[in-house]
Design a protein around this motif. Structure first.
Motif, PDB file in Angstrom:
ATOM      1  N   LEU A  64     125.513 -24.133  31.075  1.00 44.47           N
ATOM      2  CA  LEU A  64     124.472 -24.634  30.167  1.00 44.47           C
ATOM      3  C   LEU A  64     123.306 -25.189  30.955  1.00 44.47           C
ATOM      4  CD1 LEU A  64     126.641 -26.567  27.548  1.00 44.47           C
ATOM      5  CD2 LEU A  64     126.028 -24.158  27.598  1.00 44.47           C
ATOM      6  N   GLU A  65     123.608 -25.982  31.982  1.00 45.04           N
ATOM      7  CA  GLU A  65     122.542 -26.558  32.800  1.00 45.04           C
ATOM      8  C   GLU A  65     121.795 -25.474  33.567  1.00 45.04           C
ATOM      9  OE1 GLU A  65     124.739 -30.860  33.673  1.00 45.04           O
ATOM     10  OE2 GLU A  65     125.124 -29.136  34.960  1.00 45.04           O
ATOM     11  N   ILE A 186     114.554 -38.828  40.120  1.00 40.50           N
ATOM     12  CA  ILE A 186     114.151 -38.537  41.501  1.00 40.50           C
ATOM     13  C   ILE A 186     115.393 -38.684  42.367  1.00 40.50           C
ATOM     14  CG2 ILE A 186     112.651 -39.163  43.433  1.00 40.50           C
ATOM     15  CD1 ILE A 186     110.734 -40.423  41.432  1.00 40.50           C
ATOM     16  N   ASP A 187     115.997 -37.547  42.732  1.00 38.58           N
ATOM     17  CA  ASP A 187     117.240 -37.559  43.494  1.00 38.58           C
ATOM     18  C   ASP A 187     118.294 -38.391  42.770  1.00 38.58           C
ATOM     19  OD1 ASP A 187     116.175 -35.897  45.458  1.00 38.58           O
ATOM     20  OD2 ASP A 187     115.311 -37.584  46.537  1.00 38.58           O
ATOM     21  N   LYS A 188     118.804 -39.450  43.412  1.00 36.12           N
ATOM     22  CA  LYS A 188     119.842 -40.274  42.802  1.00 36.12           C
ATOM     23  C   LYS A 188     119.265 -41.444  42.018  1.00 36.12           C
ATOM     24  CE  LYS A 188     123.214 -39.183  46.427  1.00 36.12           C
ATOM     25  NZ  LYS A 188     124.104 -39.732  47.479  1.00 36.12           N
ATOM     26  N   TYR A 189     117.951 -41.501  41.907  1.00 34.70           N
ATOM     27  CA  TYR A 189     117.288 -42.607  41.225  1.00 34.70           C
ATOM     28  C   TYR A 189     116.586 -42.112  39.969  1.00 34.70           C
ATOM     29  CZ  TYR A 189     117.896 -45.132  45.654  1.00 34.70           C
ATOM     30  OH  TYR A 189     118.419 -45.732  46.774  1.00 34.70           O
ATOM     31  N   VAL A 190     116.173 -43.089  39.154  1.00 36.32           N
ATOM     32  CA  VAL A 190     115.285 -42.818  38.022  1.00 36.32           C
ATOM     33  C   VAL A 190     114.075 -43.724  38.173  1.00 36.32           C
ATOM     34  CG1 VAL A 190     114.963 -43.088  35.531  1.00 36.32           C
ATOM     35  CG2 VAL A 190     117.050 -42.033  36.409  1.00 36.32           C
ATOM     36  N   PRO A 204     121.819 -42.420  37.479  1.00 34.73           N
ATOM     37  CA  PRO A 204     121.486 -41.028  37.141  1.00 34.73           C
ATOM     38  C   PRO A 204     120.919 -40.934  35.730  1.00 34.73           C
ATOM     39  CG  PRO A 204     123.678 -41.180  38.116  1.00 34.73           C
ATOM     40  CD  PRO A 204     123.237 -42.578  37.820  1.00 34.73           C
ATOM     41  N   LEU A 205     119.998 -40.013  35.538  1.00 38.97           N
ATOM     42  CA  LEU A 205     119.368 -39.850  34.226  1.00 38.97           C
ATOM     43  C   LEU A 205     120.413 -39.555  33.148  1.00 38.97           C
ATOM     44  CD1 LEU A 205     116.626 -39.824  32.790  1.00 38.97           C
ATOM     45  CD2 LEU A 205     116.497 -37.370  33.228  1.00 38.97           C
ATOM     46  N   LYS A 206     121.451 -38.783  33.490  1.00 40.46           N
ATOM     47  CA  LYS A 206     122.490 -38.455  32.513  1.00 40.46           C
ATOM     48  C   LYS A 206     123.199 -39.703  32.002  1.00 40.46           C
ATOM     49  CE  LYS A 206     123.706 -33.758  33.945  1.00 40.46           C
ATOM     50  NZ  LYS A 206     124.796 -32.888  34.457  1.00 40.46           N
ATOM     51  N   GLU A 207     123.365 -40.700  32.876  1.00 41.01           N
ATOM     52  CA  GLU A 207     124.024 -41.936  32.465  1.00 41.01           C
ATOM     53  C   GLU A 207     123.087 -42.820  31.658  1.00 41.01           C
ATOM     54  OE1 GLU A 207     125.922 -44.097  35.584  1.00 41.01           O
ATOM     55  OE2 GLU A 207     126.943 -42.334  36.397  1.00 41.01           O
ATOM     56  N   ARG A 222     114.399 -31.163  32.485  1.00 46.25           N
ATOM     57  CA  ARG A 222     115.649 -31.648  33.080  1.00 46.25           C
ATOM     58  C   ARG A 222     115.468 -32.998  33.736  1.00 46.25           C
ATOM     59  NH1 ARG A 222     117.085 -29.178  37.324  1.00 46.25           N
ATOM     60  NH2 ARG A 222     115.074 -28.191  37.616  1.00 46.25           N
ATOM     61  N   SER A 223     114.261 -33.319  34.194  1.00 50.40           N
ATOM     62  CA  SER A 223     114.044 -34.535  34.971  1.00 50.40           C
ATOM     63  C   SER A 223     113.212 -35.592  34.261  1.00 50.40           C
ATOM     64  CB  SER A 223     113.361 -34.188  36.306  1.00 50.40           C
ATOM     65  OG  SER A 223     112.097 -33.591  36.075  1.00 50.40           O
TER      66      SER A 223
END
Length: 266
Positions: A64-65, A186-190, A204-207, A222-223
């Motif tokens: 899906l992603e 941005i990588d491991k950050y938001v 993470p953005l998903k969290e 996505r970002s």
């Protein structure tokens, strides 16, 4: 000749699918077999196949992603590939796929079921050979992704954030969520962006997404997630991509084709 790419993290299943396809469709050219979604995206952008057979659950990036990323990054005159998802969902879930613009193959792969998929695909490409090719409508991908995501197990309820704690130098800044213009991964950050400042949080953005109001904030790629109250207009750039103008910020986030329908009335 029609060209296909298979994305499957189980080598035996990938080989079985390829062998079955070649028996059903001898003139199909399987240009690559990708072991995960990340590889599938890069090889698809490089090789430009006509059909993708994407496993849904793969390490690193799901099918899906991968489909969403491809819709976002696809450019050029070549039509977007037709996608056949390979799924292990139960029969009740499969019924939902039948109303989508794409096809599915249920694991373990049945030659009879795959034969129906091949028959439909061959009809599409035979028709394309005598008419102008049409790129796959992003709306169709958006509908399918929505269906598939709805089938995913529901996440446990989480408490909505009213403020975000972000480290700025030696201090901790308390940012009201309603002040945020947009979030950007941005990588491991938001990056938390307000009208007059920015701050990084290590989430993470998903969290983060389940913790913010989905009626106010909408994902546009996505970002990037934007505060819809801060969107003043939507227009298209020279490449035809939807761009947003945000109140109080100079950035103009680009909208993925998957989410472009959100701004059709603007």
């Amino acid at each position: 000749m029609t060209r296909a790419l298979i994305a499957e993290d189980e080598p035996i299943l990938a080989a079985t699918l390829a062998r079955t396809l070649q028996g059903l469709w001898p003139d199909l050219d399987i240009v690559a077999t990708a072991p995960n979604g990340l590889a599938a995206v890069e090889q698809t952008l490089l090789l430009r196949p006509d059909v993708l057979f994407l496993d849904i659950r793969m390490p690193g990036q799901t099918g899906l992603e991968a489909a969403e990323e491809l819709a976002e990054r696809w450019e050029g005159p070549a039509p977007f590939p037709h996608i056949v998802f390979v799924t292990a969902f139960d029969d009740y879930a499969v019924q939902a796929f039948e109303h989508a613009a794409f096809d599915y193959v249920l694991k373990p792969v049945s030659s009879a079921r795959l034969g129906k998929t091949v028959e439909r695909l061959r009809g599409v490409f035979e028709a394309r050979a005598v008419s102008a090719p049409n790129a796959l409508a992003p709306d169709a991908l958006a509908r399918l992704l929505g269906q598939l995501q709805a089938l995913a197990p529901a996440a446990a309820p989480v408490e909505r954030l009213s403020t975000i704690r972000a480290a700025v130098g030696n201090a901790v800044r308390m940012i009201p969520v309603t002040d945020v213009v947009f979030f950007q991964a941005i990588d491991k950050y938001v990056n938390v962006v307000t009208a007059d400042a920015e701050a990084l949080i290590r989430v993470p953005l998903k969290e983060l997404l389940p913790q913010i109001d989905g009626t106010l904030f909408r994902q546009v790629s996505r970002s990037t997630v934007v505060n819809m109250a801060c969107v003043t207009s939507a227009g298209r750039d020279d490449l035809g991509k939807v761009m947003l103008t945000l109140r109080g910020r100079p950035e103009k986030p680009r909208v993925s084709p998957v989410y472009a329908h959100l701004f059709r009335q603007m």
